[in-house]
Motif scaffolding. Sequence first.
Motif, PDB file in Angstrom:
ATOM      1  N   GLU A 193      62.986  31.472  84.578  1.00  0.00           N
ATOM      2  CA  GLU A 193      62.143  32.110  83.669  1.00  0.00           C
ATOM      3  C   GLU A 193      60.850  31.132  83.471  1.00  0.00           C
ATOM      4  OE1 GLU A 193      62.275  34.805  79.605  1.00  0.00           O
ATOM      5  OE2 GLU A 193      64.026  34.139  80.588  1.00  0.00           O
ATOM      6  N   LYS A 197      63.117  28.217  81.838  1.00  0.00           N
ATOM      7  CA  LYS A 197      64.399  28.559  81.406  1.00  0.00           C
ATOM      8  C   LYS A 197      65.376  28.487  82.748  1.00  0.00           C
ATOM      9  CE  LYS A 197      67.037  31.638  78.502  1.00  0.00           C
ATOM     10  NZ  LYS A 197      68.380  31.790  79.563  1.00  0.00           N
ATOM     11  N   THR A 210      71.702  25.031  84.791  1.00  0.00           N
ATOM     12  CA  THR A 210      71.021  24.045  84.071  1.00  0.00           C
ATOM     13  C   THR A 210      69.710  23.794  84.724  1.00  0.00           C
ATOM     14  OG1 THR A 210      72.140  21.986  84.985  1.00  0.00           O
ATOM     15  CG2 THR A 210      72.983  23.267  82.945  1.00  0.00           C
ATOM     16  N   LYS A 255      63.058  29.716  70.988  1.00  0.00           N
ATOM     17  CA  LYS A 255      64.430  29.732  71.164  1.00  0.00           C
ATOM     18  C   LYS A 255      64.903  28.228  71.273  1.00  0.00           C
ATOM     19  CE  LYS A 255      68.079  31.639  74.036  1.00  0.00           C
ATOM     20  NZ  LYS A 255      68.073  32.854  75.368  1.00  0.00           N
ATOM     21  N   ALA A 256      64.280  27.470  72.201  1.00  0.00           N
ATOM     22  CA  ALA A 256      64.885  26.161  72.095  1.00  0.00           C
ATOM     23  C   ALA A 256      64.634  25.374  71.040  1.00  0.00           C
ATOM     24  CB  ALA A 256      64.152  25.564  73.486  1.00  0.00           C
ATOM     25  N   TYR A 303      60.061  21.891  79.238  1.00  0.00           N
ATOM     26  CA  TYR A 303      58.603  22.121  79.294  1.00  0.00           C
ATOM     27  C   TYR A 303      58.020  20.783  80.068  1.00  0.00           C
ATOM     28  CZ  TYR A 303      57.398  20.044  74.762  1.00  0.00           C
ATOM     29  OH  TYR A 303      57.224  19.416  73.741  1.00  0.00           O
ATOM     30  N   LEU A 321      60.216  31.488  74.692  1.00  0.00           N
ATOM     31  CA  LEU A 321      61.257  30.435  74.865  1.00  0.00           C
ATOM     32  C   LEU A 321      61.451  28.746  74.426  1.00  0.00           C
ATOM     33  CD1 LEU A 321      60.775  30.617  78.916  1.00  0.00           C
ATOM     34  CD2 LEU A 321      62.611  31.334  77.714  1.00  0.00           C
ATOM     35  N   GLN A 364      68.806  24.216  79.126  1.00  0.00           N
ATOM     36  CA  GLN A 364      68.422  25.462  79.809  1.00  0.00           C
ATOM     37  C   GLN A 364      67.043  25.630  79.654  1.00  0.00           C
ATOM     38  OE1 GLN A 364      69.959  29.173  80.255  1.00  0.00           O
ATOM     39  NE2 GLN A 364      71.542  27.930  81.332  1.00  0.00           N
ATOM     40  N   ILE A 365      66.466  24.893  78.443  1.00  0.00           N
ATOM     41  CA  ILE A 365      65.094  24.947  78.403  1.00  0.00           C
ATOM     42  C   ILE A 365      64.347  23.785  78.262  1.00  0.00           C
ATOM     43  CG2 ILE A 365      63.108  26.161  76.754  1.00  0.00           C
ATOM     44  CD1 ILE A 365      65.216  28.342  76.014  1.00  0.00           C
TER      45      ILE A 365
END
Length: 739
Positions: free
Chosen positions: A159, A77, A83, A414-415, A126, A411, A123-124
């Motif tokens: 994060e 994050k 970004t 949230k995403a 993986y 995370l 923002q997020i």
Amino acid sequence: MSKWLYKLGSWTGSNSKQVILAFILLMALLGALILSMGTAFQEDVSIPGTESEKAMTMLQEQFTGGEQKGQVNIVFKAPANETLDSAKNKAAISDLLAKIQEDQAVISVATPYELGNINPDKQIGYAVVTYTSSADQVSQASKDRVEDNLKLTQDQGIETGLGGTVKFEQTKAGGGPGEALGVAIAYVILAFTFASLLVAGMPILIALIGVGTGVLCILLGTNYFDISSISLTLAGMLGIAVGIDYSLFIFSRFKQQLKKGYSVQESIAIANGTAGNAVVFAGITVIIALLGLIVVDIPFMTTMGIATAVVVLLSIIVAITVVPAILGIMGHRIQPKKSNRLILMLTRANKKKETPTNAWSRFVTKNPFIVAFVGIAVLVVMTIPFFHLNLGLPDDGNKQYETAERQGYDLLSKAYGAGFHSTLVVIADPANQEAADPDRLKALSEQINGLDHVKSATPAMPNQSGDMFLMSVTPEDGPNAPETKDLVKEIRDLSDKGNMELLVTGATAINIDITEQIMSALPTFAILIVAFAFILMMVVFRSLLVPLKAVLGFVLSIGATLGFTVFIVQDGNFLDLFGFPGESAILFLLPVLCIGILFGLSMDYEVFLVSRMREEFAHTGDAKKAIHAGLKENGAVVTAAGLIMISVFSGFIFSHDPTIKQMGLALAVGVLFDAFVVRLAIVPAVMTLLGKSAWYFPKWLDKILPNFDIEGESIMKEYSEKGKEPKSYAGQVQVNKWQ
């Protein structure tokens, strides 16, 4: 049995050093074997034969080409007002992934940019790290490399959390600060019970010998059987508790015999033949309850029950052999010394002449209806939340906030929404070529996508041979949500056996199938446990109403236990008090474990308390006097035993593992309800109301059932007939006319 245990106690008490040395050598031998062979825990929780397991096998054979490789999702994050695609953040993520890729166990690393999974606000996202082996075979060194390098992005303000199939926090058996605190509290309780700091350590030491031997057997057994690491935790938790209790009961009976004027050697033999006999039968009830897990027909729970039963069996053996051996060495020191003035002052503040009753027994027998009504009402109220029980498997979202896995879970939620963690894999197996028509497959995908609580469903993708198709379905809700469970059923109901079969698998579907299997087996398991309890208590106590009261009390306590656990864990009340990070579903195996374990423990307390009542009633024929004797002499011991159990189980609430926390809470509360509300309040109150009729037993039934002499009455009768008992005890043996 009592006479054999009497002789065993006499022999071990006279050969103390040899017995203790034998156990030391046994533990050393087991330890050497483990060092040479190692351990091999198996964490598979699947159930062969379920639809999800069948689909998982098809997935591996038809789509993935064999064993699924372990994967780690590294979630990022971006810092506030930045970004993930900025040059600085890209460089930090690249450095981290480059370090991880240096591990030779890594097959590939895919960045968020390559996977295109960055969320709309950028923002997020993986990365996915894939290993050469399955998730449970990924080495600790590889895991450490991932965790140690997370600071490369964290130091840049990104994060960073973890997810995927590779688990970084494995369940461990005991040894933590909470468990140590529980044992320390148990020591304090024993110190007050025996009024001796030295003697207080003996039951704990003896329990550790039993648990140590049992745990070593389990570790060795992992090389031959599929045993999960949670079995070790459960075995250690229960083994320490029952080991201390069993030693406590024998020590206490030994102390009672000394007070009556018997010699140390005679007291050892009598204690082993009486309390030791009760220990054997109480332990057998625990073992049978644990072996009853076989009824659930889930392999990992079967091995869990057997492994824990082995530890309980060894705890029994240690109690009836090592305890007499220890008493043979230091039995003369059981009586508190005058130098222990503080303990003597706290435990013997009242120097008045001893009476055959105590304050609690007098209160219960004077107000039996009030005590019974209040106790039953409390348990019934506590049971109410049980009726909206929702079973599931604790996941990374139930771990402590500071863990990387919890941060990664939050995370991703949230995403992409909570359903990201409950993705379903749907395999479409067409019966003919017509069913495999692209338009029909497209319509099927759209139909699934239109179901309630579905966030998205991918188009059907064929395998290499083109005879099966794969879809990924993302629910709107989390893996333990009732809506997700309903969705799995709805997708399966879309199957047309003559046209298209739909099979649902994935971690979420497997856990749902396990939950349903447990719930379907739960009534049978509970009925068998209750029926066994009734028959056992009837044989032991030669009564019809006493065992009926015992099993009904157990039903009340187990209902209240599960209801209270639902109230705290699932409904989210007083979470901070017990250290839970948030509300969650109840562990799917918790009801079965609670029924099995608490049944055994509740019968322990029933045997130890009521056996003394029956012994007194057999001697005097006075029902009320029997209740006073049971509460005064064994009530204090049951109180100490219950407090010890609660202390040991409560220690596991401090664990960071959500599975262990739930187990610790449920078992601690279960003992609280059963020992203090049922056995020490409701049981004597109801027996007071029943009077002598509590001990009624048909003569024809008495003749056909075996008599195990659990109170060791035959031993004391022989002492009376031979004139060996102290004068204060002579002439008390009478025939029970109610049998």
